[in-house]
Design a protein around this motif. Structure first.
Motif, PDB file in Angstrom:
ATOM      1  N   GLN A   3     109.867  56.768  44.500  1.00 57.06           N
ATOM      2  CA  GLN A   3     109.332  57.126  45.841  1.00 57.06           C
ATOM      3  C   GLN A   3     108.728  58.646  45.701  1.00 57.06           C
ATOM      4  O   GLN A   3     109.309  59.667  45.116  1.00 57.06           O
ATOM      5  N   ARG A   4     107.214  58.725  45.916  1.00 58.73           N
ATOM      6  CA  ARG A   4     106.695  59.915  45.465  1.00 58.73           C
ATOM      7  C   ARG A   4     106.538  60.726  46.935  1.00 58.73           C
ATOM      8  O   ARG A   4     105.884  62.043  46.923  1.00 58.73           O
ATOM      9  N   ILE A   5     106.928  60.276  48.122  1.00 60.19           N
ATOM     10  CA  ILE A   5     106.649  60.903  49.482  1.00 60.19           C
ATOM     11  C   ILE A   5     107.665  60.646  50.063  1.00 60.19           C
ATOM     12  O   ILE A   5     108.205  59.272  50.468  1.00 60.19           O
ATOM     13  N   MET A   6     108.410  61.491  50.652  1.00 58.67           N
ATOM     14  CA  MET A   6     109.626  61.366  51.669  1.00 58.67           C
ATOM     15  C   MET A   6     109.907  62.389  52.566  1.00 58.67           C
ATOM     16  O   MET A   6     109.499  63.586  52.452  1.00 58.67           O
ATOM     17  N   PRO A   7     110.530  61.990  53.602  1.00 59.03           N
ATOM     18  CA  PRO A   7     110.928  63.088  54.677  1.00 59.03           C
ATOM     19  C   PRO A   7     111.905  63.963  54.205  1.00 59.03           C
ATOM     20  O   PRO A   7     112.792  63.571  53.397  1.00 59.03           O
ATOM     21  N   ALA A   8     112.017  65.465  54.907  1.00 63.28           N
ATOM     22  CA  ALA A   8     112.963  66.393  54.490  1.00 63.28           C
ATOM     23  C   ALA A   8     113.441  66.691  55.666  1.00 63.28           C
ATOM     24  O   ALA A   8     112.758  67.521  56.511  1.00 63.28           O
ATOM     25  N   ILE A   9     114.872  66.939  55.900  1.00 61.72           N
ATOM     26  CA  ILE A   9     115.554  67.335  57.283  1.00 61.72           C
ATOM     27  C   ILE A   9     116.043  68.562  56.981  1.00 61.72           C
ATOM     28  O   ILE A   9     116.781  68.886  55.997  1.00 61.72           O
ATOM     29  N   PHE A 188     101.456  52.024  58.266  1.00 61.11           N
ATOM     30  CA  PHE A 188     100.718  52.314  57.144  1.00 61.11           C
ATOM     31  C   PHE A 188     101.557  52.705  55.935  1.00 61.11           C
ATOM     32  O   PHE A 188     102.753  53.241  55.897  1.00 61.11           O
ATOM     33  N   THR A 189     100.858  52.741  54.750  1.00 61.85           N
ATOM     34  CA  THR A 189     101.562  53.162  53.629  1.00 61.85           C
ATOM     35  C   THR A 189     100.833  54.594  53.068  1.00 61.85           C
ATOM     36  O   THR A 189      99.795  54.508  53.164  1.00 61.85           O
ATOM     37  N   LEU A 190     101.649  55.383  52.348  1.00 58.96           N
ATOM     38  CA  LEU A 190     101.092  56.731  51.711  1.00 58.96           C
ATOM     39  C   LEU A 190     101.844  56.550  50.295  1.00 58.96           C
ATOM     40  O   LEU A 190     102.990  56.610  50.310  1.00 58.96           O
ATOM     41  N   LEU A 191     101.109  56.807  49.256  1.00 64.57           N
ATOM     42  CA  LEU A 191     101.679  56.764  47.920  1.00 64.57           C
ATOM     43  C   LEU A 191     102.542  55.600  47.782  1.00 64.57           C
ATOM     44  O   LEU A 191     103.489  55.701  47.020  1.00 64.57           O
ATOM     45  N   ILE A 215     107.942  65.717  51.928  1.00 66.89           N
ATOM     46  CA  ILE A 215     107.658  66.023  50.626  1.00 66.89           C
ATOM     47  C   ILE A 215     106.568  65.362  49.781  1.00 66.89           C
ATOM     48  O   ILE A 215     106.692  63.923  49.867  1.00 66.89           O
ATOM     49  N   VAL A 216     105.736  65.996  49.060  1.00 61.36           N
ATOM     50  CA  VAL A 216     104.761  65.039  48.336  1.00 61.36           C
ATOM     51  C   VAL A 216     104.977  65.571  46.607  1.00 61.36           C
ATOM     52  O   VAL A 216     104.773  66.671  46.423  1.00 61.36           O
ATOM     53  N   SER A 217     105.469  64.341  46.098  1.00 61.80           N
ATOM     54  CA  SER A 217     105.717  64.691  44.619  1.00 61.80           C
ATOM     55  C   SER A 217     104.561  64.400  43.937  1.00 61.80           C
ATOM     56  O   SER A 217     104.253  63.465  43.660  1.00 61.80           O
ATOM     57  N   CYS A 218     104.092  65.585  43.310  1.00 65.78           N
ATOM     58  CA  CYS A 218     102.923  65.547  42.420  1.00 65.78           C
ATOM     59  C   CYS A 218     103.023  65.275  41.006  1.00 65.78           C
ATOM     60  O   CYS A 218     103.732  65.997  40.187  1.00 65.78           O
TER      61      CYS A 218
END
Length: 283
Positions: A3-9, A188-191, A215-218
């Motif tokens: 998973q390359r993109i995820m929410p951060a609380i 929708f999907t992102l990454l 968070i976007v993991s590059c």
């Protein structure tokens, strides 16, 4: 697939307590990563969420929530899905109830609740017909000054990120509570990861904030540069890989080695001084 993109609380010193709580109340959950004193990442039914061990500067609000799809096909039938929904409703509603548990036009059983750490969850018994969706789907609510921007914003993100596409979209028609053409629901999907969004009216007193970021993991500097250029719209908000887009959503555009960089004192001090992270400046 990673998973390359995820929410951060953002948590007020309670990230590790929250991690323990979520892994206890969700049936399929575990901690996948911890940075002592800084953050913990939990995986809930296959979807990862990071918990930042911050202070009281920020707090979550319902503009980004966790949509839980209680699909009978995922849980062995209607009765079992309903039972798990009620189980999580009891566990997750201790911080308050935004929409009461009951029957709504879009679901025979639904509630929107706030947990004791301030994060909100939408619990929905879903129709098993159609393409399967993950159990946990981060959901954006475009309300207050952002009302009416859901379609434009989500399309902008889809166009920016690799491996992204529109799923289902339902728009408000005539004789509906909100203006015709605004978004009742879209996913929708992102990454490769699923998200959802709605337009929610101008009457809300809140909108997006760093209380919940994405968070976007590059993989490399090229991705950092490209996603940063497409997202950062508020120069004064740029710090340590964080930026804010034109709709006010906070993003963390970071290398996939960010955990290692922050664990090393020498590289951590350099990263903390940066706006956009520049790997070329690191030893």
């Amino acid at each position: 697939m990673t998973q390359r993109i995820m929410p951060a609380i953002w948590c007020d010193g309670t990230a590790f307590e929250a991690a323990e709580f979520y892994t206890r109340v969700f049936r399929e959950a575990h901690v996948v990563d911890q940075a002592p004193g800084l953050a913990a990442t939990v995986e809930l039914h296959g979807t990862r969420i990071t918990l930042i061990n911050g202070d009281d500067t920020y707090s979550p609000n319902p503009s980004i929530s966790g949509l839980l799809n209680f699909d009978p096909l995922l849980f062995g039938g209607q009765e079992q899905a309903r039972a798990y929904l009620d189980e999580l409703y009891a566990a997750l509603s201790t911080g308050g109830v935004l929409m009461e548990l009951g029957e709504y036009p879009f679901s025979s059983r639904y509630a929107w609740v706030r947990d004791r750490f301030g994060f909100t969850w939408q619990l929905m018994l879903t129709d098993p017909a159609g393409e399967p969706r993950p159990f946990v789907v981060p959901s954006f609510m475009f309300g207050s000054t952002n009302h009416g921007n859901a379609q434009e914003a989500t399309q902008g993100w889809i166009d920016l990120f690799d491996d992204s596409a529109r799923g289902t979209t339902h728009l408000y028609g005539p004789d509906c509570p909100l203006e015709e053409g605004t978004v009742m629901f879209t996913d929708f999907t992102l990454l490769g990861s699923w998200f959802a969004a709605i337009d929610a009216g101008t009457y809300h007193s809140f909108t997006f904030s760093p209380g919940v970021s994405v968070i976007v993991s590059c993989r490399d500097q090229e991705e950092i540069d490209r996603y940063w250029a497409g997202l950062s719209a508020v120069p004064e908000a740029e710090r340590c890989g964080w930026c804010v887009d034109r709709w006010g959503v906070s993003w963390q555009v970071v290398p996939d080695t960010i955990g290692e960089l922050m664990a090393d004192e020498a590289t951590r001090s350099l990263v903390l001084e940066m706006g956009k992270i520049d790997l070329r400046r690191l030893p």
